[in-house]
Design a protein around this motif. Structure first.
Motif, short mmCIF file in Angstrom:
data_model
loop_
_atom_site.label_atom_id
_atom_site.label_comp_id
_atom_site.label_asym_id
_atom_site.label_seq_id
_atom_site.Cartn_x
_atom_site.Cartn_y
_atom_site.Cartn_z
N TRP A 39 -9.68 -48.74 -107.04
CA TRP A 39 -8.94 -47.68 -106.44
C TRP A 39 -8.70 -46.78 -106.44
CZ3 TRP A 39 -7.52 -51.47 -110.04
CH2 TRP A 39 -6.82 -52.65 -109.51
N THR A 40 -8.13 -46.51 -105.00
CA THR A 40 -8.42 -44.72 -105.12
C THR A 40 -6.57 -44.10 -105.92
OG1 THR A 40 -9.92 -44.01 -103.91
CG2 THR A 40 -8.61 -42.60 -103.99
N ALA A 41 -6.66 -42.69 -106.45
CA ALA A 41 -5.90 -42.60 -106.76
C ALA A 41 -5.64 -40.88 -106.53
CB ALA A 41 -5.37 -42.54 -108.46
N ALA A 42 -4.43 -40.98 -105.83
CA ALA A 42 -4.31 -38.76 -105.79
C ALA A 42 -3.23 -39.24 -106.89
CB ALA A 42 -3.96 -39.03 -104.83
N ASP A 43 -3.65 -37.81 -107.45
CA ASP A 43 -1.75 -37.66 -108.75
C ASP A 43 -1.30 -36.28 -107.90
OD1 ASP A 43 -3.18 -34.54 -109.07
OD2 ASP A 43 -4.36 -35.39 -110.94
N THR A 44 -0.18 -35.65 -108.93
CA THR A 44 0.93 -34.99 -108.56
C THR A 44 0.00 -33.68 -108.52
OG1 THR A 44 1.52 -34.18 -110.65
CG2 THR A 44 2.97 -36.52 -109.59
N ARG A 45 -0.78 -33.40 -108.91
CA ARG A 45 -1.91 -31.82 -108.00
C ARG A 45 -3.43 -31.62 -107.05
NH1 ARG A 45 -4.73 -30.68 -114.08
NH2 ARG A 45 -3.04 -30.21 -115.47
N GLY A 46 -2.79 -33.26 -106.61
CA GLY A 46 -3.60 -33.07 -105.62
C GLY A 46 -4.94 -33.58 -105.74
N ARG A 47 -5.39 -33.87 -106.80
CA ARG A 47 -7.02 -34.73 -107.15
C ARG A 47 -6.78 -35.52 -106.98
NH1 ARG A 47 -7.15 -32.65 -113.57
NH2 ARG A 47 -5.38 -33.65 -113.00
N ARG A 48 -7.93 -36.58 -106.63
CA ARG A 48 -8.04 -38.01 -106.37
C ARG A 48 -9.65 -38.14 -107.02
NH1 ARG A 48 -7.78 -40.15 -100.82
NH2 ARG A 48 -10.18 -40.52 -100.99
N TRP A 49 -9.21 -39.28 -108.13
CA TRP A 49 -9.40 -39.99 -108.66
C TRP A 49 -9.89 -42.16 -108.35
CZ3 TRP A 49 -10.21 -37.72 -113.22
CH2 TRP A 49 -9.18 -35.96 -113.12
N PHE A 50 -10.66 -41.94 -108.91
CA PHE A 50 -11.85 -43.13 -108.16
C PHE A 50 -11.50 -44.28 -109.54
CE2 PHE A 50 -15.28 -45.94 -108.12
CZ PHE A 50 -14.74 -46.58 -106.22
N VAL A 51 -10.81 -45.25 -110.12
CA VAL A 51 -9.98 -46.24 -110.90
C VAL A 51 -10.63 -47.34 -110.51
CG1 VAL A 51 -8.08 -47.01 -112.11
CG2 VAL A 51 -7.98 -44.39 -110.49
N THR A 52 -11.83 -47.64 -111.21
CA THR A 52 -11.94 -48.94 -111.64
C THR A 52 -11.75 -50.12 -112.58
OG1 THR A 52 -14.28 -48.19 -110.41
CG2 THR A 52 -14.61 -50.56 -112.21
N VAL A 53 -11.42 -51.39 -112.30
CA VAL A 53 -10.66 -52.24 -113.74
C VAL A 53 -11.82 -53.00 -113.63
CG1 VAL A 53 -9.19 -54.07 -114.07
CG2 VAL A 53 -8.07 -51.83 -113.52
N ALA A 54 -12.68 -53.66 -114.54
CA ALA A 54 -13.70 -54.53 -114.71
C ALA A 54 -13.40 -55.36 -115.50
CB ALA A 54 -14.87 -53.78 -115.88
N ASP A 55 -13.63 -57.12 -115.06
CA ASP A 55 -13.22 -58.17 -115.55
C ASP A 55 -13.82 -58.99 -117.06
OD1 ASP A 55 -12.78 -61.18 -115.90
OD2 ASP A 55 -12.37 -61.84 -114.72
N LEU A 56 -14.29 -57.93 -118.02
CA LEU A 56 -14.69 -57.94 -118.91
C LEU A 56 -14.82 -59.54 -119.39
CD1 LEU A 56 -12.75 -55.62 -121.69
CD2 LEU A 56 -14.75 -55.50 -119.94
N ALA A 57 -14.26 -60.38 -118.97
CA ALA A 57 -15.25 -61.89 -119.27
C ALA A 57 -16.06 -62.13 -118.18
CB ALA A 57 -13.83 -62.91 -119.29
N HIS A 58 -16.17 -61.19 -117.38
CA HIS A 58 -17.39 -61.78 -116.45
C HIS A 58 -18.54 -60.24 -116.36
CE1 HIS A 58 -14.41 -64.16 -114.74
NE2 HIS A 58 -15.01 -65.22 -114.52
N LYS A 59 -18.53 -60.25 -117.45
CA LYS A 59 -19.55 -58.80 -117.81
C LYS A 59 -20.80 -59.25 -119.07
CE LYS A 59 -17.93 -55.12 -115.20
NZ LYS A 59 -18.51 -55.02 -114.34
N SER A 60 -21.06 -60.17 -118.76
CA SER A 60 -21.86 -60.98 -119.65
C SER A 60 -23.47 -59.78 -119.65
CB SER A 60 -22.50 -62.25 -119.56
OG SER A 60 -23.46 -61.69 -118.71
N HIS A 61 -23.54 -58.54 -119.13
CA HIS A 61 -24.49 -57.86 -119.55
C HIS A 61 -24.27 -56.69 -120.24
CE1 HIS A 61 -22.02 -57.18 -115.65
NE2 HIS A 61 -22.48 -55.50 -116.04
N CYS A 62 -23.08 -57.02 -120.04
CA CYS A 62 -22.88 -55.52 -120.98
C CYS A 62 -22.33 -56.03 -122.69
CB CYS A 62 -21.41 -54.76 -120.36
SG CYS A 62 -21.78 -54.00 -118.78
N GLY A 63 -22.21 -57.44 -122.93
CA GLY A 63 -22.46 -57.73 -124.39
C GLY A 63 -21.64 -59.74 -123.61
N ALA A 64 -21.45 -59.92 -124.58
CA ALA A 64 -21.28 -61.45 -125.05
C ALA A 64 -20.06 -61.64 -125.32
CB ALA A 64 -22.27 -62.24 -125.77
N GLY A 65 -18.97 -62.47 -124.38
CA GLY A 65 -17.32 -61.89 -124.76
C GLY A 65 -16.80 -60.76 -124.62
#
Length: 113
Positions: A39-65
């Motif tokens: 997502w791109t989020a705009a905050d109340t100060r006018g700044r923009r943020w790039f927000v990521t949600v990772a599905d940890l069940a499908h991130k085996s390259h980061c760790g098992a489980g």
């Protein structure tokens, strides 16, 4: 990912960002990338943020489980944050004070929300 993730809603993401002092005024889902949700989020100060949600069940390259994947992803993002703070072009970036972390786990991700 092209489609929005099941069970993740913007108010929950907003709660996570508020713990970092980011008060989101608007959201735009960004159907880009592969394997994570963005997502791109705009905050109340006018700044923009790039927000990521990772599905940890499908991130085996980061760790098992999910717990190991969360730990591995946290280490990777903390490393990226540290490297940003030591930019080679002479600029610096001050990391926010605790409880800042590059990665945060939501209640629904832990099965508690």
């Amino acid at each position: 990912m092209r489609g929005r993730p099941d069970g993740i809603v913007e108010p929950e993401l907003g709660d996570a960002l508020r713990t970092w002092g980011i008060d989101v005024a608007s959201w735009t889902y960004e159907p880009v990338g592969f394997g994570d949700y963005h997502w791109t989020a705009a905050d109340t100060r006018g700044r923009r943020w790039f927000v990521t949600v990772a599905d940890l069940a499908h991130k085996s390259h980061c760790g098992a489980g999910a717990d190991a994947a969360f730990a591995g992803l946290s280490r990777a993002m903390d490393t990226a944050l540290a490297l940003r703070g030591s930019a080679r072009d002479g600029t610096s970036w001050s990391r926010p004070s605790p409880p800042w972390a590059a990665v945060r786990c939501t209640a629904s991700a832990r099965g508690t929300g």
